[in-house]
Scaffold this motif. Structure first.
Motif, PDB file in Angstrom:
ATOM      1  N   LEU A  29       7.730   8.757   0.373  1.00 16.90           N
ATOM      2  CA  LEU A  29       6.702   7.441   1.190  1.00 16.90           C
ATOM      3  C   LEU A  29       5.709   7.708   1.902  1.00 16.90           C
ATOM      4  CD1 LEU A  29       9.844   4.693   2.222  1.00 16.90           C
ATOM      5  CD2 LEU A  29       8.841   4.832  -0.019  1.00 16.90           C
ATOM      6  N   ILE A  30       4.120   7.437   0.815  1.00 15.39           N
ATOM      7  CA  ILE A  30       2.610   8.177   0.936  1.00 15.39           C
ATOM      8  C   ILE A  30       2.669   6.204   0.764  1.00 15.39           C
ATOM      9  CG2 ILE A  30       1.079   8.779   0.247  1.00 15.39           C
ATOM     10  CD1 ILE A  30       3.239   9.859  -1.833  1.00 15.39           C
ATOM     11  N   THR A  31       1.877   6.400   2.309  1.00 18.60           N
ATOM     12  CA  THR A  31       1.209   5.092   2.562  1.00 18.60           C
ATOM     13  C   THR A  31      -0.372   4.816   2.482  1.00 18.60           C
ATOM     14  OG1 THR A  31       3.069   4.686   4.386  1.00 18.60           O
ATOM     15  CG2 THR A  31       0.750   2.923   4.363  1.00 18.60           C
ATOM     16  N   ILE A  32      -1.410   4.293   1.557  1.00 19.33           N
ATOM     17  CA  ILE A  32      -2.536   4.514   1.273  1.00 19.33           C
ATOM     18  C   ILE A  32      -3.543   3.928   2.240  1.00 19.33           C
ATOM     19  CG2 ILE A  32      -3.636   4.566   0.022  1.00 19.33           C
ATOM     20  CD1 ILE A  32      -1.962   5.026  -2.164  1.00 19.33           C
ATOM     21  N   ASN A  68       0.510  -1.353   0.398  1.00 14.34           N
ATOM     22  CA  ASN A  68      -0.204  -0.354  -0.149  1.00 14.34           C
ATOM     23  C   ASN A  68       0.878   1.260  -0.174  1.00 14.34           C
ATOM     24  OD1 ASN A  68       0.991  -0.472   2.749  1.00 14.34           O
ATOM     25  ND2 ASN A  68      -0.958   0.200   3.312  1.00 14.34           N
ATOM     26  N   ILE A  69       2.056   1.625  -0.935  1.00 14.66           N
ATOM     27  CA  ILE A  69       3.215   2.028  -0.033  1.00 14.66           C
ATOM     28  C   ILE A  69       3.137   2.465  -1.691  1.00 14.66           C
ATOM     29  CG2 ILE A  69       5.436   2.842   0.211  1.00 14.66           C
ATOM     30  CD1 ILE A  69       5.047   0.800   2.759  1.00 14.66           C
ATOM     31  N   MET A  70       3.461   3.650  -2.032  1.00 11.92           N
ATOM     32  CA  MET A  70       3.345   5.047  -3.127  1.00 11.92           C
ATOM     33  C   MET A  70       4.506   5.310  -3.086  1.00 11.92           C
ATOM     34  SD  MET A  70       0.885   7.186  -5.890  1.00 11.92           S
ATOM     35  CE  MET A  70       1.630   8.264  -7.585  1.00 11.92           C
ATOM     36  N   ALA A  71       5.388   5.500  -3.954  1.00 11.84           N
ATOM     37  CA  ALA A  71       7.043   6.326  -3.415  1.00 11.84           C
ATOM     38  C   ALA A  71       6.885   7.400  -4.318  1.00 11.84           C
ATOM     39  CB  ALA A  71       8.172   5.832  -3.269  1.00 11.84           C
ATOM     40  N   ILE A  72       7.365   8.302  -4.383  1.00 13.60           N
ATOM     41  CA  ILE A  72       8.392   9.691  -4.983  1.00 13.60           C
ATOM     42  C   ILE A  72       9.282   9.854  -4.809  1.00 13.60           C
ATOM     43  CG2 ILE A  72       8.154  12.178  -5.697  1.00 13.60           C
ATOM     44  CD1 ILE A  72       4.496  12.508  -4.411  1.00 13.60           C
ATOM     45  N   GLY A  73      10.122   9.775  -6.116  1.00 12.47           N
ATOM     46  CA  GLY A  73      11.871  10.016  -6.152  1.00 12.47           C
ATOM     47  C   GLY A  73      11.748  11.316  -6.060  1.00 12.47           C
ATOM     48  N   VAL A  74      12.841  11.823  -5.954  1.00  9.73           N
ATOM     49  CA  VAL A  74      13.901  12.825  -6.453  1.00  9.73           C
ATOM     50  C   VAL A  74      15.543  12.864  -6.600  1.00  9.73           C
ATOM     51  CG1 VAL A  74      11.548  14.362  -6.775  1.00  9.73           C
ATOM     52  CG2 VAL A  74      13.947  14.487  -4.317  1.00  9.73           C
TER      53      VAL A  74
END
Length: 800
Positions: free
Chosen positions: A164-167, A66-72
């Motif tokens: 890290l975004i937990t939905i 359930n984790i979506m990630a944004i990376g830079v």
């Protein structure tokens, strides 16, 4: 039976068509209730031991996918103005409804001991946005000293960082997921435009949402394209708008029935069931082609419209029923796999393929009986010179070059068999996505900078209540974590060991040198601090309520089922055995990634089993139709060769065996055998009509059914080839391989099949019992107009 059926269909054609209309209206009404499935497809059976263990894991520790990630990855992120924008992005995401928590550099927290409360407290590193670059640099230096986040959120080598975004679980498997993912993407893209920093997205929620959205768009595109392509080909063949319009009406009716069937059975639209409408369009058209072609042939012979329509039902009704049945079998056998997505796909497709027969056998004779008889313009296609030349050439080839046909067939089969031996079965979590797609490029970013993003879990059973507090146990787990983190494809683990190390660092005033497991001297103090206060809830994500089970959470690259299997069973499992050999602890691997890979392997095995089952069921149907074992063998051979050729192509061109390609074989076999049934049924009739002159019967069968076989094969070829326009490799492979298989099936059924019959049926034989069909009584008495033996009339002598 079929004569009576023909009479009743034509007699009651108007009431029957009204009934079909009412059923269609009802199905259309019910179809309003169908919904898209947003659940992750459960491919592994519920009773499988690994699936049971995985369910227990989720009940204890919660979701892992359930984790979506944004990376830079840009040095500008550490400049004050850009960092402020990055902070705004983090806090904006925290405010989104449906998100449980967000963890990124701007909102990082550290453990601080509270001696008065004898507990650790979580304190933000950035207490508000820094005002100066020096202040930011100082805080960043403090963040870099926290070893807990190294390799997880921050790549200390190149400065790449993650959010890290937990939905929330209730959003993850609902229609709101796609909207939430889109909102997250929009927020990330807005930051990218404002800052000029490239943003990358990954995680199962992201890949599932993007894939589902693309599939929805493609299904609508393929449905429209399949209708347009089949309509154009029908018009080119028959040169009549009626011959295009009404077959498409039939298909439109069945597509509505498909949606109604899904609603009635309370099935949701999945990525597989969503493919049924365009597939129905393609494989449902041959019914109309065979019926219209036969209608025009009959009318051209005697000019009686009703007689021609009646003979459609009487002469090829049973054949069309059998061909639809064999095609449906290719789908129905999927219901034996015990995999819900395949069961639903097989049942709905199978039911509606049989529905296609019912609608066709009523509407084609019924509708055309209400119109004027065909004119010479409509019959012109029967004398299409180019097609007629091809059919005559095929007739010559079959009669004069049988040995060459058999030699070429054997060589092709041999070469294909070698290619078959080269096929490899492999599947990926993010499968079938083009290498140049944004989804794949983003995935590579996370694999290169953070060793991947796919969830993998290790569960350690310490064997005793509060076993997690045993320092010896923690050291064993730490040894395991050190080993797995040294593997290139696996990220730095997170577990109670990580927290214990971070707690010790915090206990000794955040000195990085103290980031290690507690010693015997400070173990009791640190564990007591961890079990109280704000860190208690955090610890519960990695330790069960009894303190017996420990969760070690990892992220792994999408390396494919084969390499993952080798990594787990050939590298990690032996190491686990050596580490815990003298321990009472039990260690198991689980997680969404392992379940997905195992599910695909299980799926492939079941699809191959289904193909074998379809093979035998269709063979039995052929046996019931022709009542002869040799005929079954003769009819099966031309349909096995195309499958072998396709498998050979997969082996030579490195196309892996995976669910999307394994699905082809059972479906295509059910479709390709239709040509054999049509040819053999016609051959049976011509044997009677031509007093068992095999050569003449073969020639007439090729000339009449050959055109229909070529027509339908062209429609099927172009109907399936449209799937190459997909963005998904599996759908592209489905289109290419199915089209190739059906093309070769046409060749084998118009060349190899008649050649085999000529070879098999040559020489002397009992005129009262033909080896290809059942015994025929009173054969010498003559044949009636329907190809049936008729009794000899009594002669009356005239006396002189």
């Amino acid at each position: 039976m079929w004569s009576k059926l023909a009479h009743n269909i034509l007699r009651f054609r108007v009431p029957l068509m009204v009934l079909l209309g009412l059923v269609t209206v009802f199905m259309g009404y019910k179809s309003q209730n169908i919904k898209w499935s947003y659940d992750l497809a459960n491919i592994v059976p519920e009773k499988d031991s690994d699936m049971v263990y995985f369910r227990q894991f989720r009940e204890t520790f919660g979701e892992d996918g359930n984790i979506m990630a944004i990376g830079v990855k840009d040095s500008a992120i550490y400049k004050l103005e850009t960092f402020k924008k990055f902070s705004d992005l983090t806090y904006k995401l925290e405010a989104q409804e449906g998100i449980r928590n967000v963890l990124g550099l701007p909102n990082l927290q550290k453990l601080e001991k509270n001696n008065q409360k004898r507990a650790f407290e979580l304190k933000p590193i950035f207490d508000g946005v820094p005002e100066t670059q020096d202040e930011l640099d100082s805080l960043l230096k403090g963040a870099a000293s926290l070893k807990f986040y190294s390799g997880q959120l921050i790549n200390s080598d190149n400065g790449a960082t993650l959010i890290l975004i937990t939905i929330r679980k209730e959003v993850l498997n609902s229609k709101n997921r796609d909207q939430l993912v889109n909102d997250i993407i929009d927020a990330g893209k807005a930051f990218e435009e404002e800052s000029g920093v490239d943003v990358h997205f990954a995680g199962l929620p992201y890949s599932r949402s993007i894939t589902t959205s693309k599939v929805k768009a493609e299904l609508n595109m393929f449905l429209a394209l399949s209708l347009v392509v089949t309509g154009i080909i029908l018009f080119l063949f028959f040169r009549s708008f009626k011959a295009v319009f009404f077959p498409l009406i039939i298909i439109g009716v069945v597509v509505i029935w498909v949606m109604g069937t899904l609603a009635l059975l309370e099935y949701k639209i999945t990525l597989l069931t969503g493919l049924i409408p365009p597939i129905i369009v393609v494989i449902g058209i041959p019914n109309s082609v065979y019926m219209l072609n036969r209608y025009h042939h009959e009318f051209s012979e005697h000019g009686d419209q009703m007689k021609a329509l009646s003979r459609i039902i009487r002469k090829i009704g049973v054949v069309t029923f059998i061909t639809n049945l064999t095609t449906a079998v290719g789908f129905f056998v999927l219901a034996t796999t015990q995999i819900n997505v395949l069961v639903e796909f097989g049942i709905v497709a199978g039911i509606n393929i049989m529905a296609t027969f019912v609608v066709s056998i009523i509407l084609i004779p019924g509708v055309f009986s209400l119109y004027k008889p065909p004119t010479q313009k409509h019959l012109k296609h029967l004398k299409f010179k180019m097609l007629d030349s091809v059919i005559k050439w095929l007739d010559v080839i079959v009669h004069k070059y049988k040995p060459a046909i058999f030699i070429v067939t054997i060589v092709v089969a041999g070469v294909s068999a070698y290619g078959l031996s080269q096929i490899k079965a492999v599947s990926y979590m993010v499968d079938d996505i083009p290498e140049n797609s944004p989804l794949k490029k983003d995935l590579r970013f996370f694999e290169n900078n953070f060793s991947g993003i796919m969830p993998l879990e290790i569960i350690v059973d310490t064997g005793a209540k509060k076993g997690v507090q045993n320092l010896r146990n923690l050291r064993k787990i730490d040894e395991l974590e050190s080993f797995v983190s040294s593997i290139d494809y696996i990220s730095q683990p997170v577990s109670v060991v990580s927290f214990a190390k971070a707690a010790r660092q915090a206990f000794y005033n955040q000195s990085p040198s103290f980031y290690s497991l507690p010693t015997n001297r400070d173990m009791a103090f640190i564990m007591r601090y961890l079990s109280e206060g704000e860190t208690e809830e955090l610890s519960q994500s990695f330790i069960d309520s009894t303190g017996r089970y420990v969760r070690v959470s990892l992220k792994i690259a999408d390396i494919g089922s084969n390499r993952l299997d080798s990594l787990v069973n050939g590298v990690i499992a032996p190491k686990i055995d050596s580490i815990f050999v003298d321990s009472k602890m039990d260690v198991n691997l689980t997680g969404t990634t392992l379940m997905f890979i195992k599910g695909n392997k299980f799926l492939i095995e079941n699809l191959l089993t289904s193909m074998i089952m379809a093979f035998f069921i269709i063979a039995i149907i052929m046996g019931l139709l022709f009542r002869n074992l040799k005929m079954i063998i003769i009819s099966i051979i031309p349909n096995i060769i195309p499958l072998l050729v396709t498998a050979g192509i997969m082996g030579y061109f490195g196309i892996p065996l995976k669910p999307s390609t394994a699905l082809i074989f059972s479906i295509v076999f059910g479709i390709s055998v239709d040509d054999s049934i049509h040819f053999l049924a016609k051959y049976r009739q011509e044997l009677f009509a031509n007093k068992f002159n095999v050569s003449k019967a073969i020639s007439k069968s090729i000339r009449e059914t050959g055109s229909s076989m070529i027509y339908t094969s062209i429609i099927l070829f172009f109907g399936f080839i449209i799937f190459v326009l997909s963005e998904f490799g599996g759908t592209i492979a489905l289109g290419k391989l199915t089209s190739i298989t059906l093309f070769f099936a046409m060749i084998t059924n118009v060349v190899v099949l008649p050649a085999l019959i000529l070879q098999f049926d040559s020489g002397k034989r009992d005129k009262t019992k033909h080896p290809l069909i059942e015994s025929v009584p009173e054969l010498a008495e003559g044949i009636d107009e329907d190809g049936k033996p008729k009794k000899k009339k009594k002669s009356s002598k005239v006396s002189n």
